[in-house]
Design a protein around this motif. Sequence first.
Motif, mmCIF file in Angstrom:
data_model
loop_
_atom_site.group_PDB
_atom_site.id
_atom_site.type_symbol
_atom_site.label_atom_id
_atom_site.label_comp_id
_atom_site.label_asym_id
_atom_site.label_seq_id
_atom_site.Cartn_x
_atom_site.Cartn_y
_atom_site.Cartn_z
ATOM 1 N N THR A 174 0.385 -0.101 8.186
ATOM 2 C CA THR A 174 0.219 1.277 7.334
ATOM 3 C C THR A 174 -0.446 1.977 7.560
ATOM 4 O OG1 THR A 174 -1.095 -0.466 5.939
ATOM 5 C CG2 THR A 174 -1.112 1.313 5.400
ATOM 6 N N ARG A 185 1.476 5.635 6.087
ATOM 7 C CA ARG A 185 0.785 7.068 6.143
ATOM 8 C C ARG A 185 1.267 8.090 6.980
ATOM 9 N NH1 ARG A 185 -4.489 3.615 4.661
ATOM 10 N NH2 ARG A 185 -3.471 2.668 2.584
ATOM 11 N N PHE A 201 2.479 6.186 -4.119
ATOM 12 C CA PHE A 201 1.777 6.693 -2.632
ATOM 13 C C PHE A 201 2.659 8.212 -1.448
ATOM 14 C CE2 PHE A 201 1.502 7.026 1.629
ATOM 15 C CZ PHE A 201 0.159 7.718 1.716
ATOM 16 N N THR A 256 -4.213 3.174 -2.728
ATOM 17 C CA THR A 256 -3.384 2.285 -1.657
ATOM 18 C C THR A 256 -4.712 1.075 -0.884
ATOM 19 O OG1 THR A 256 -4.566 3.944 -0.153
ATOM 20 C CG2 THR A 256 -2.720 4.575 -0.677
ATOM 21 N N ALA A 291 0.792 -1.497 0.478
ATOM 22 C CA ALA A 291 0.758 -0.061 0.383
ATOM 23 C C ALA A 291 0.977 1.015 -0.113
ATOM 24 C CB ALA A 291 -0.852 0.189 1.130
#
Length: 419
Positions: free
Chosen positions: A242, A246, A39, A204, A34
Amino acid sequence: MSKTTAQPGPRDRTKAAVSRSAVVGAIFLMATSAIGPGFITQTATFTAQMGAAFAFAILVSILIDLAIQLNIWRMITSSGKRAAQLASSAVPYSGVLLSVLIVVGGLAFNIGNIAGGGLGLNALLGIDPKLGGLITGVLAIGVFLFKRAGKVVDAVVLVLGLGMIVLTCIVAFVSQPPVGDALRQSFVPDSISFATVTTIVVGTVGGYITYSGAHRYLDSGRTGPENAPAVMRSALSGILVTSIMRYVLFLAVLGVVASGVALDLESQVANPAGQAFAAVLGDAGIRIFGAIFWAAALSSVIGAAYTSATFLSAFSKKLGGGWPLQLATVCFIVISLAVYLVVGTAPATLLVFVGGFNGLILPIGLTIFMYIGWFKPRLLRTDAYPKWLLIIGTAATVLTWYMAVQSVGPIFAMIGIGA
């Protein structure tokens, strides 16, 4: 007479170790898949445009991710079948459709991931991006040539994932972001961009990423409804890893933006994430950015290749696992690498096209799985699937269909419809 308890033998201990490795690998494979080069670039770009208000988009993407992944992990592991096989059990040939979409999308994005590896090694070591892409592809191929490739994959994604988190935390600490403002705007943003939320969710959670962790978890052997509590804990752990990555990446860039540094978002050679890291730590920041970008690229190449290859079992049961699956994964990477070396990167139009594909894959797959949960729970080896999971999963499905309508616009524009 006293009773003696049988001690686990070498074979039992080996199986237990393999099982634990697969569980940890599943957590980090989902997390690192992800957090790819796309990203990282999107986060830097959106943070430069929206500032602390981007925190809301991250929070929404995490909540949608939570609803999706809890359902996918639970259903796949309860059934003991990979996504394509489970889908076809409920709706004939739907698994084949899902497999085609994921393999096509995964192949195109893997070209971009290899290109990202080239850019990362260029920033880290100063070598030519094409050579960096070649090195990234060859390393990923090497991982799947080991006899016990599964354990190697687990170790690699664990090290890369932890490395990305540690390095990004260093940059976030030095950049001194306005954490209080970011926390407030996670819930009460100054502005809301649904286009941004759509882009982040599709990038993602969409495509192969949806199934990467669950497919790896199957290799642990801990399947069936009786293992549901452990599965849910592992899925939550993956989402937590994750989410940390982020938010930390967002905070690292936010600190730079909040200090008044203007990032270049317009030129063809714009690299907002690299600029942000350089603004914090100078040349060292560029090197750290290169390491993070390369780690994200290599782990994404591994995740995309492995997960896409597992969907090939919809066409041949021989590809369900073991050496045939490893060879299919190697072939997948070889094709991606060959295209990259010839073209240089994934053509922009191709990435836009497949980005729209990713937006479609997510709701199509979710719709099938929600249908199974509501009407065919026997496929999950239970008489009744948890209603709370169905409710949040159905809500996420409705949202992703809305997002799909937004993401297919570029596809229609490319083929001349509705332009």
